[in-house]
Design a protein around this motif. Structure first.
Motif, PDB file in Angstrom:
ATOM      1  N   VAL A   1      -6.180  38.247 -16.339  1.00  0.00           N
ATOM      2  CA  VAL A   1      -7.628  38.351 -16.144  1.00  0.00           C
ATOM      3  C   VAL A   1      -8.038  37.460 -14.975  1.00  0.00           C
ATOM      4  CG1 VAL A   1      -8.236  38.928 -18.526  1.00  0.00           C
ATOM      5  CG2 VAL A   1      -8.062  36.518 -17.849  1.00  0.00           C
ATOM      6  N   MET A   2      -9.064  37.890 -14.263  1.00  0.00           N
ATOM      7  CA  MET A   2      -9.674  37.078 -13.211  1.00  0.00           C
ATOM      8  C   MET A   2     -11.004  36.576 -13.741  1.00  0.00           C
ATOM      9  SD  MET A   2     -10.883  38.165  -9.359  1.00  0.00           S
ATOM     10  CE  MET A   2      -9.250  38.024  -8.602  1.00  0.00           C
ATOM     11  N   LEU A   3     -11.213  35.279 -13.666  1.00  0.00           N
ATOM     12  CA  LEU A   3     -12.430  34.656 -14.180  1.00  0.00           C
ATOM     13  C   LEU A   3     -13.275  34.150 -13.015  1.00  0.00           C
ATOM     14  CD1 LEU A   3     -10.794  32.555 -17.049  1.00  0.00           C
ATOM     15  CD2 LEU A   3     -11.709  34.870 -17.176  1.00  0.00           C
ATOM     16  N   SER A   4     -14.529  34.586 -12.967  1.00  0.00           N
ATOM     17  CA  SER A   4     -15.456  34.194 -11.909  1.00  0.00           C
ATOM     18  C   SER A   4     -16.573  33.358 -12.512  1.00  0.00           C
ATOM     19  CB  SER A   4     -16.046  35.441 -11.236  1.00  0.00           C
ATOM     20  OG  SER A   4     -17.047  35.084 -10.313  1.00  0.00           O
TER      21      SER A   4
ATOM     22  N   VAL B   1     -10.482  31.853 -10.865  1.00  0.00           N
ATOM     23  CA  VAL B   1      -9.124  31.600 -11.346  1.00  0.00           C
ATOM     24  C   VAL B   1      -8.536  32.860 -11.964  1.00  0.00           C
ATOM     25  CG1 VAL B   1      -9.505  29.141 -11.747  1.00  0.00           C
ATOM     26  CG2 VAL B   1      -9.925  30.760 -13.591  1.00  0.00           C
ATOM     27  N   ASN B   2      -7.228  32.986 -11.847  1.00  0.00           N
ATOM     28  CA  ASN B   2      -6.487  34.087 -12.437  1.00  0.00           C
ATOM     29  C   ASN B   2      -5.594  33.550 -13.539  1.00  0.00           C
ATOM     30  OD1 ASN B   2      -7.514  35.840 -10.389  1.00  0.00           O
ATOM     31  ND2 ASN B   2      -5.936  35.075  -9.001  1.00  0.00           N
ATOM     32  N   VAL B   3      -5.646  34.207 -14.683  1.00  0.00           N
ATOM     33  CA  VAL B   3      -4.808  33.833 -15.817  1.00  0.00           C
ATOM     34  C   VAL B   3      -3.818  34.966 -16.055  1.00  0.00           C
ATOM     35  CG1 VAL B   3      -4.747  33.106 -18.229  1.00  0.00           C
ATOM     36  CG2 VAL B   3      -6.741  32.554 -16.811  1.00  0.00           C
TER      37      VAL B   3
ATOM     38  N   LEU C   1       8.412  33.728 -15.814  1.00  0.00           N
ATOM     39  CA  LEU C   1       8.855  33.432 -14.454  1.00  0.00           C
ATOM     40  C   LEU C   1       8.920  31.931 -14.189  1.00  0.00           C
ATOM     41  CD1 LEU C   1       6.645  36.086 -12.590  1.00  0.00           C
ATOM     42  CD2 LEU C   1       9.044  36.312 -13.284  1.00  0.00           C
ATOM     43  N   ASN C   2       8.658  31.153 -15.250  1.00  0.00           N
ATOM     44  CA  ASN C   2       8.622  29.689 -15.135  1.00  0.00           C
ATOM     45  C   ASN C   2       7.571  29.234 -14.132  1.00  0.00           C
ATOM     46  OD1 ASN C   2       9.502  27.147 -15.995  1.00  0.00           O
ATOM     47  ND2 ASN C   2      10.947  26.946 -14.291  1.00  0.00           N
ATOM     48  N   LEU C   3       6.428  29.926 -14.157  1.00  0.00           N
ATOM     49  CA  LEU C   3       5.299  29.598 -13.293  1.00  0.00           C
ATOM     50  C   LEU C   3       4.079  29.264 -14.142  1.00  0.00           C
ATOM     51  CD1 LEU C   3       5.580  32.491 -10.655  1.00  0.00           C
ATOM     52  CD2 LEU C   3       6.137  30.075 -10.280  1.00  0.00           C
ATOM     53  N   PRO C   4       3.128  28.481 -13.617  1.00  0.00           N
ATOM     54  CA  PRO C   4       1.889  28.236 -14.351  1.00  0.00           C
ATOM     55  C   PRO C   4       1.164  29.543 -14.634  1.00  0.00           C
ATOM     56  CG  PRO C   4       2.101  26.733 -12.485  1.00  0.00           C
ATOM     57  CD  PRO C   4       3.172  27.764 -12.325  1.00  0.00           C
ATOM     58  N   THR C   5       0.494  29.608 -15.770  1.00  0.00           N
ATOM     59  CA  THR C   5      -0.238  30.827 -16.123  1.00  0.00           C
ATOM     60  C   THR C   5      -1.590  30.894 -15.419  1.00  0.00           C
ATOM     61  OG1 THR C   5      -1.194  29.762 -18.075  1.00  0.00           O
ATOM     62  CG2 THR C   5       0.863  30.987 -18.374  1.00  0.00           C
ATOM     63  N   ILE C   6      -2.066  29.772 -14.901  1.00  0.00           N
ATOM     64  CA  ILE C   6      -3.391  29.734 -14.265  1.00  0.00           C
ATOM     65  C   ILE C   6      -3.262  29.317 -12.804  1.00  0.00           C
ATOM     66  CG2 ILE C   6      -5.708  28.750 -14.317  1.00  0.00           C
ATOM     67  CD1 ILE C   6      -5.343  28.195 -17.267  1.00  0.00           C
TER      68      ILE C   6
ATOM     69  N   VAL D   1     -12.435  23.111  -0.601  1.00  0.00           N
ATOM     70  CA  VAL D   1     -11.800  23.926  -1.633  1.00  0.00           C
ATOM     71  C   VAL D   1     -10.904  23.006  -2.466  1.00  0.00           C
ATOM     72  CG1 VAL D   1     -10.248  25.849  -2.123  1.00  0.00           C
ATOM     73  CG2 VAL D   1     -11.844  26.007  -0.199  1.00  0.00           C
ATOM     74  N   LEU D   2     -11.126  23.007  -3.780  1.00  0.00           N
ATOM     75  CA  LEU D   2     -10.372  22.168  -4.703  1.00  0.00           C
ATOM     76  C   LEU D   2      -9.415  23.024  -5.530  1.00  0.00           C
ATOM     77  CD1 LEU D   2     -13.401  20.089  -6.044  1.00  0.00           C
ATOM     78  CD2 LEU D   2     -11.794  19.382  -4.256  1.00  0.00           C
ATOM     79  N   ASP D   3      -8.380  22.402  -6.056  1.00  0.00           N
ATOM     80  CA  ASP D   3      -7.436  23.114  -6.916  1.00  0.00           C
ATOM     81  C   ASP D   3      -8.105  23.453  -8.245  1.00  0.00           C
ATOM     82  OD1 ASP D   3      -4.557  23.927  -7.567  1.00  0.00           O
ATOM     83  OD2 ASP D   3      -5.030  22.543  -9.198  1.00  0.00           O
ATOM     84  N   GLY D   4      -8.168  24.735  -8.581  1.00  0.00           N
ATOM     85  CA  GLY D   4      -8.900  25.188  -9.762  1.00  0.00           C
ATOM     86  C   GLY D   4      -8.360  24.675 -11.083  1.00  0.00           C
ATOM     87  N   PRO D   5      -7.062  24.824 -11.366  1.00  0.00           N
ATOM     88  CA  PRO D   5      -6.540  24.324 -12.636  1.00  0.00           C
ATOM     89  C   PRO D   5      -6.733  22.820 -12.821  1.00  0.00           C
ATOM     90  CG  PRO D   5      -5.021  25.900 -11.683  1.00  0.00           C
ATOM     91  CD  PRO D   5      -6.062  25.626 -10.631  1.00  0.00           C
ATOM     92  N   THR D   6      -6.626  22.051 -11.734  1.00  0.00           N
ATOM     93  CA  THR D   6      -6.812  20.604 -11.836  1.00  0.00           C
ATOM     94  C   THR D   6      -8.259  20.260 -12.158  1.00  0.00           C
ATOM     95  OG1 THR D   6      -5.030  20.232 -10.249  1.00  0.00           O
ATOM     96  CG2 THR D   6      -6.532  18.398 -10.646  1.00  0.00           C
TER      97      THR D   6
END
Length: 303
Positions: free
Chosen positions: A54-57, A71-73, A80-85, A102-107
């Motif tokens: 999902v893409m969250l706006s 952000v994309n979840v 794939l051993n990657l973050p989900t967000i 521009v800031l890092d969204g998950p952080t």
């Protein structure tokens, strides 16, 4: 023609811009602004994304700045051993609309979520906590243990996992923090507050409501998720960070069929106090206004 440069901050840089003491104060200010209408933060828009994601706006505006968190979840990233967000928070000047950074969204999400919890501890406890339990030892717990170390150094914290091995691994990974960290699989009895930080579909905290024991629910952010049991909720005074969002997203409250007319926003407690002689549950679901508060913090340091 060369495009004008915009400052882009990665996860580590974004974290350095968002110190927890300043972030807690900024969210308290934003909470009052949001309640008064000085911050406009509509409910988040959810759009289907490839691979079952999902893409969250989430936009928000105030007199000084505007922000947009996108952000994309993608749950399949775990394989794939990657973050989900993945995603970003873009900040814009309130006078001109000019891009600022521009800031890092998950952080941003992790740190402002933990800061809201810290504001809850400050608001709904009579004094500084001596012992806090964290149920869940995943990504959300990381942000919260960092926040507790920054706001309450020396605090006793019990990390509760689905297995003792997982809880011990979490504790060992954070031994460097100025906390008295312990691992467990059950909730201790001598705690001042318990914070649930899972994505469980069934309650992980079901103990009877108790005056002086603050229960903070963070992880359940969908109607089908629930971390706090009905018995706990029905016997407690309930506060939420955002009433509009909670009505649609706070699965604990929705499944327990709480009386929404009795549910109060955090802003009410900040302005008028809370009944500290009663059991209290503070449920958070997140709000773009808190992302705007984070952007304000970051911009103060960037300048």
């Amino acid at each position: 023609m060369k495009a004008p440069s915009i400052a882009v901050f990665n996860a580590e840089q974004t974290a350095l811009l968002l110190d927890f003491p300043g972030l807690v104060d900024a969210i308290a200010t934003a909470c009052a602004d949001y309640a008064s209408g000085a911050i406009c933060a509509p409910e988040r828009q959810v759009v289907p994304f490839p691979q079952g994601g999902v893409m969250l706006s989430m936009p928000a505006t105030a007199h000084d700045i505007g922000i947009h968190k996108l952000v994309n979840v993608v749950p399949g990233n775990r394989e794939l051993n990657l973050p989900t967000i993945h995603g970003v928070v873009s900040a814009f000047d309130g006078k001109t609309g000019r891009e600022l950074c521009v800031l890092d969204g998950p952080t941003v999400t992790a740190r402002r979520t933990a800061a809201v919890t810290m504001l809850g501890l400050k608001t709904f406890l009579r004094g500084k906590p001596e012992h806090v339990a964290l149920i869940g030892v995943g990504t959300q717990a990381v942000g919260h243990v960092q926040a507790l170390a920054a706001i309450y150094p020396g605090l006793r914290v019990t990390a509760i996992g689905t297995s003792l091995a997982k809880a011990q691994a979490f504790v060992e990974a954070h031994r460097h923090l100025p906390l008295e960290l312990n691992a467990a699989t059950v909730t201790p009895h001598d705690i001042d507050a318990v914070v649930t930080l899972t994505t469980s579909a069934v309650p992980v905290y079901t103990q009877a409501a108790k005056a002086g024991l603050l229960v903070i629910g963070v992880g359940a952010f969908k109607p089908e998720l629930a971390e706090i049991g009905e018995a706990t909720l029905q016997e407690s005074s309930i506060y939420v960070d955002d009433v509009a969002g909670a009505r649609h997203e706070a699965g604990d409250l929705i499944q327990a069929n709480v009386d929404w007319s009795a549910v109060q926003p955090l802003s009410h407690a900040l302005a008028h106090g809370a009944p500290l002689n009663m059991p209290i549950v503070f449920k958070t679901v997140g709000c773009a206004a808190w992302d705007l508060a984070a952007a304000r913090c970051a911009l103060q340091k960037i300048k």
